[in-house]
Design an enzyme around this catalytic site. Structure first.
Site, PDB file in Angstrom:
ATOM      1  N   CYS A  38     -62.137  23.338  15.575  1.00  0.00           N
ATOM      2  CA  CYS A  38     -61.445  22.055  15.413  1.00  0.00           C
ATOM      3  C   CYS A  38     -62.279  20.946  16.048  1.00  0.00           C
ATOM      4  O   CYS A  38     -63.037  21.180  16.988  1.00  0.00           O
ATOM      5  CB  CYS A  38     -60.089  22.149  16.102  1.00  0.00           C
ATOM      6  SG  CYS A  38     -59.138  20.627  16.079  1.00  0.00           S
ATOM      7  N   SER A  40     -61.255  18.794  17.983  1.00  0.00           N
ATOM      8  CA  SER A  40     -60.866  18.656  19.396  1.00  0.00           C
ATOM      9  C   SER A  40     -61.747  19.521  20.301  1.00  0.00           C
ATOM     10  O   SER A  40     -62.016  19.153  21.442  1.00  0.00           O
ATOM     11  CB  SER A  40     -59.404  19.043  19.603  1.00  0.00           C
ATOM     12  OG  SER A  40     -58.581  18.199  18.847  1.00  0.00           O
ATOM     13  N   HIS A  43     -64.786  17.468  20.673  1.00  0.00           N
ATOM     14  CA  HIS A  43     -64.602  16.365  21.629  1.00  0.00           C
ATOM     15  C   HIS A  43     -64.947  16.845  23.050  1.00  0.00           C
ATOM     16  O   HIS A  43     -65.496  16.107  23.853  1.00  0.00           O
ATOM     17  CB  HIS A  43     -63.148  15.876  21.634  1.00  0.00           C
ATOM     18  CG  HIS A  43     -62.770  15.059  20.428  1.00  0.00           C
ATOM     19  ND1 HIS A  43     -63.635  14.226  19.782  1.00  0.00           N
ATOM     20  CD2 HIS A  43     -61.596  14.945  19.763  1.00  0.00           C
ATOM     21  CE1 HIS A  43     -63.018  13.633  18.771  1.00  0.00           C
ATOM     22  NE2 HIS A  43     -61.773  14.062  18.732  1.00  0.00           N
ATOM     23  N   HIS A  60     -58.607  26.784  20.574  1.00  0.00           N
ATOM     24  CA  HIS A  60     -57.145  26.655  20.678  1.00  0.00           C
ATOM     25  C   HIS A  60     -56.446  26.975  19.372  1.00  0.00           C
ATOM     26  O   HIS A  60     -55.236  27.043  19.322  1.00  0.00           O
ATOM     27  CB  HIS A  60     -56.775  25.237  21.142  1.00  0.00           C
ATOM     28  CG  HIS A  60     -57.282  24.178  20.225  1.00  0.00           C
ATOM     29  ND1 HIS A  60     -58.536  23.639  20.351  1.00  0.00           N
ATOM     30  CD2 HIS A  60     -56.724  23.587  19.157  1.00  0.00           C
ATOM     31  CE1 HIS A  60     -58.730  22.744  19.389  1.00  0.00           C
ATOM     32  NE2 HIS A  60     -57.647  22.699  18.642  1.00  0.00           N
ATOM     33  N   CYS A 163     -53.318  24.838  14.609  1.00  0.00           N
ATOM     34  CA  CYS A 163     -53.609  23.456  15.004  1.00  0.00           C
ATOM     35  C   CYS A 163     -53.655  22.545  13.794  1.00  0.00           C
ATOM     36  O   CYS A 163     -52.821  21.655  13.633  1.00  0.00           O
ATOM     37  CB  CYS A 163     -54.902  23.351  15.804  1.00  0.00           C
ATOM     38  SG  CYS A 163     -55.324  21.626  16.161  1.00  0.00           S
TER      39      CYS A 163
HETATM   40  N1  APR Z   1     -64.120   6.330   7.650  1.00  0.00           N
HETATM   41  C1  APR Z   1     -63.633   7.343   6.901  1.00  0.00           C
HETATM   42  N2  APR Z   1     -63.791   8.646   7.235  1.00  0.00           N
HETATM   43  C2  APR Z   1     -64.505   8.916   8.336  1.00  0.00           C
HETATM   44  C3  APR Z   1     -65.053   7.909   9.157  1.00  0.00           C
HETATM   45  C4  APR Z   1     -64.844   6.555   8.762  1.00  0.00           C
HETATM   46  N3  APR Z   1     -65.302   5.531   9.479  1.00  0.00           N
HETATM   47  N4  APR Z   1     -65.667   8.513  10.204  1.00  0.00           N
HETATM   48  C5  APR Z   1     -65.511   9.839  10.056  1.00  0.00           C
HETATM   49  N5  APR Z   1     -64.813  10.101   8.913  1.00  0.00           N
HETATM   50  C6  APR Z   1     -64.376  11.403   8.385  1.00  0.00           C
HETATM   51  C7  APR Z   1     -65.416  12.495   8.453  1.00  0.00           C
HETATM   52  O1  APR Z   1     -66.294  12.445   7.354  1.00  0.00           O
HETATM   53  C8  APR Z   1     -64.525  13.748   8.444  1.00  0.00           C
HETATM   54  O2  APR Z   1     -64.278  14.201   7.104  1.00  0.00           O
HETATM   55  O3  APR Z   1     -63.313  11.877   9.222  1.00  0.00           O
HETATM   56  C9  APR Z   1     -63.215  13.300   9.077  1.00  0.00           C
HETATM   57  C10 APR Z   1     -62.950  13.946  10.439  1.00  0.00           C
HETATM   58  O4  APR Z   1     -62.752  15.309  10.196  1.00  0.00           O
HETATM   59  P1  APR Z   1     -63.212  16.519  11.161  1.00  0.00           P
HETATM   60  O5  APR Z   1     -64.514  16.201  11.781  1.00  0.00           O
HETATM   61  O6  APR Z   1     -63.071  17.773  10.373  1.00  0.00           O
HETATM   62  O7  APR Z   1     -62.121  16.472  12.331  1.00  0.00           O
HETATM   63  P2  APR Z   1     -60.668  17.160  12.385  1.00  0.00           P
HETATM   64  O8  APR Z   1     -60.771  18.535  12.940  1.00  0.00           O
HETATM   65  O9  APR Z   1     -59.982  16.937  11.092  1.00  0.00           O
HETATM   66  O10 APR Z   1     -59.985  16.262  13.503  1.00  0.00           O
HETATM   67  C11 APR Z   1     -59.753  14.874  13.278  1.00  0.00           C
HETATM   68  O11 APR Z   1     -57.788  14.834  14.622  1.00  0.00           O
HETATM   69  O12 APR Z   1     -56.838  16.530  15.888  1.00  0.00           O
HETATM   70  C12 APR Z   1     -57.670  15.429  15.888  1.00  0.00           C
HETATM   71  O13 APR Z   1     -59.225  15.933  17.665  1.00  0.00           O
HETATM   72  C13 APR Z   1     -59.095  15.787  16.302  1.00  0.00           C
HETATM   73  O14 APR Z   1     -59.584  13.506  16.668  1.00  0.00           O
HETATM   74  C14 APR Z   1     -59.801  14.584  15.791  1.00  0.00           C
HETATM   75  C15 APR Z   1     -59.085  14.289  14.476  1.00  0.00           C
HETATM   76 ZN    ZN Z   2     -57.217  21.416  17.173  1.00  0.00          ZN
END
Ligand code: APR
Ligand code: ZN
Length: 360
Positions: A38, A40, A43, A60, A163
């Site tokens: 994930c 997170s 992060h 997690h 999650c």
């Molecule tokens: N505009 C549009 N999309 C964007 C931008 C932007 N400026 N910046 C990043 N993205 C997209 C990425 O291309 C990606 O597809 O946001 C998505 C983020 O997805 P993941 O990296 O897979 O993250 P994810 O596990 O979905 O978590 C997203 O939710 O639970 C929380 O901690 C987690 O903060 C995180 C968020």
């Molecule tokens: Zn998570």
């Protein structure tokens, strides 16, 4: 026994041998089968969130099989298939009684010990920090963190419920309570955002507008039911949403974690609309919105863990999966052995995976 240990933020994670002690009173030892990577976790790895508790065993989102139960355990038994919940769902506190198990007051995730203060993981006699520690072959948690599930669903798929699915689908159905026919914008279509799309489909939303910077993510969003697509790297997101919705969406979900994209989500909603922040904000960052726009009945809503009530929500989500109405197979774009830990996060950053599931 192998586990993924974060030793220092910003430094690649290593898979190391560790020892695991327990279960003690009220605790359960689980053999992991699947564990999702994930954002997170990233992060923590990258240093985007405050994280002083290293060396720390990551993970997690996970599923597995109960291997051993400690004294007093009554809700799961050896051999049961289980999914890990992010929150304890103790069933006794004010919030659990009020149907808000995501805010369980017994919840201690993030403290990097068991609720009793015990640290079951060690290496050469030195204690290691851990919460659920799903990036390990086996882990020990209190029974309140486990949800027993039906056994006809592959655990490498079921883990995603713990999650990403709970957070995304729950944000739509439990928290925002999106009404049928609503227009919904999803900014960020990764592992969690894809489940916001799925939640919108389950809510019978009207237009479901997926926004991402990566074409692959937009294609995946289409495969789980989004109806309109905006490439944020090429288009003016707010302007396109205004055109598509005739003046603003009913709901806009931010699923990345940047103040700028929360603001963008807010700017996408009409008077009376709701902006839902799903992404975890980076440390110390404020969210600002124009007061006059807020004044016109707009709502800014936070949501932790999709207002999840894991013991209630996980079972119906798995039933929907079995009925073909909630997609998990499409989300698990890659399965990797835990040894390929850092490669999974490289994929996440390159935008080539929705979710990677680790196996052991
Ligand atoms: N505009 C549009 N999309 C964007 C931008 C932007 N400026 N910046 C990043 N993205 C997209 C990425 O291309 C990606 O597809 O946001 C998505 C983020 O997805 P993941 O990296 O897979 O993250 P994810 O596990 O979905 O978590 C997203 O939710 O639970 C929380 O901690 C987690 O903060 C995180 C968020
Ligand atoms: Zn998570």
């Amino acid at each position: 026994m192998r586990a993924a240990i974060l030793r220092e933020q910003g430094v690649p994670v290593k898979i190391e041998q560790v020892d695991l002690d327990g279960p003690e009173q009220g605790e359960v030892r689980v053999q992991l089968v699947g564990a999702g990577a994930c954002h997170s976790d990233y992060h923590r790895i990258s240093g985007h969130v405050d994280f002083g508790t290293v060396p720390y065993i990551l993970g997690h989102e996970g599923s597995g099989i109960v291997k051993e139960v400690g004294p007093g355990v009554s809700t799961v038994a050896v051999g049961d298939h289980v999914i890990f919940s992010l929150t304890a769902q103790c069933g006794r506190c004010r919030n659990c009684h009020d149907g808000k198990a995501n805010l369980c007051e017994f919840w201690v995730l993030g403290k990097a010990t068991l609720p009793t203060g015990r640290r079951p993981f060690s290496q050469d006699g030195v204690e290691l920090y851990a919460d659920l520690a799903t990036f390990a072959e086996e882990t020990v948690v209190p029974e309140t963190y486990l949800v027993k599930i039906r056994e006809d669903i592959p655990l490498e798929k079921a883990c995603l419920i713990g999650c990403g699915v709970m957070t995304g689908v729950g944000a739509v159905l439990n928290r925002a309570k999106v009404e049928a026919g609503s227009t919904v914008v999803i900014i960020g279509c990764g592992g969690v955002g894809m489940n916001v799309v799925q939640g919108a489909v389950l809510a019978n939303a009207g237009k479901i507008i997926a926004v991402d910077k990566v074409q692959f993510k937009l294609d995946m969003a289409e495969s789980v039911g989004a109806t309109h697509f905006i490439d944020a790297s090429k288009e003016d997101v707010v302007k396109r949403v205004m055109d598509l919705t005739n003046g603003g969406a009913d709901y806009a979900f931010e699923v990345i974690g940047f103040p700028q994209t929360v603001r963008q989500a807010f700017d996408c909603i009409r008077p009376g609309g709701t902006c839902v922040m799903v992404g975890v904000p980076f440390k110390g960052q404020d969210i600002a919105v124009p007061g006059m726009k807020l004044f016109w009945d707009r709502t800014v809503m936070g949501t932790f863990y999709g207002a999840g009530r894991p013991k209630t929500d996980f079972p119906w989500m798995l039933d929907l999966y079995q009925d073909g109405r909630l997609k998990l197979d499409e989300l698990a774009t890659k399965v990797r052995p835990i040894e390929e830990f850092n490669e999974a996060f490289d994929d996440m950053n390159a935008g080539t995976a929705i979710r990677t599931v680790f196996t052991f």
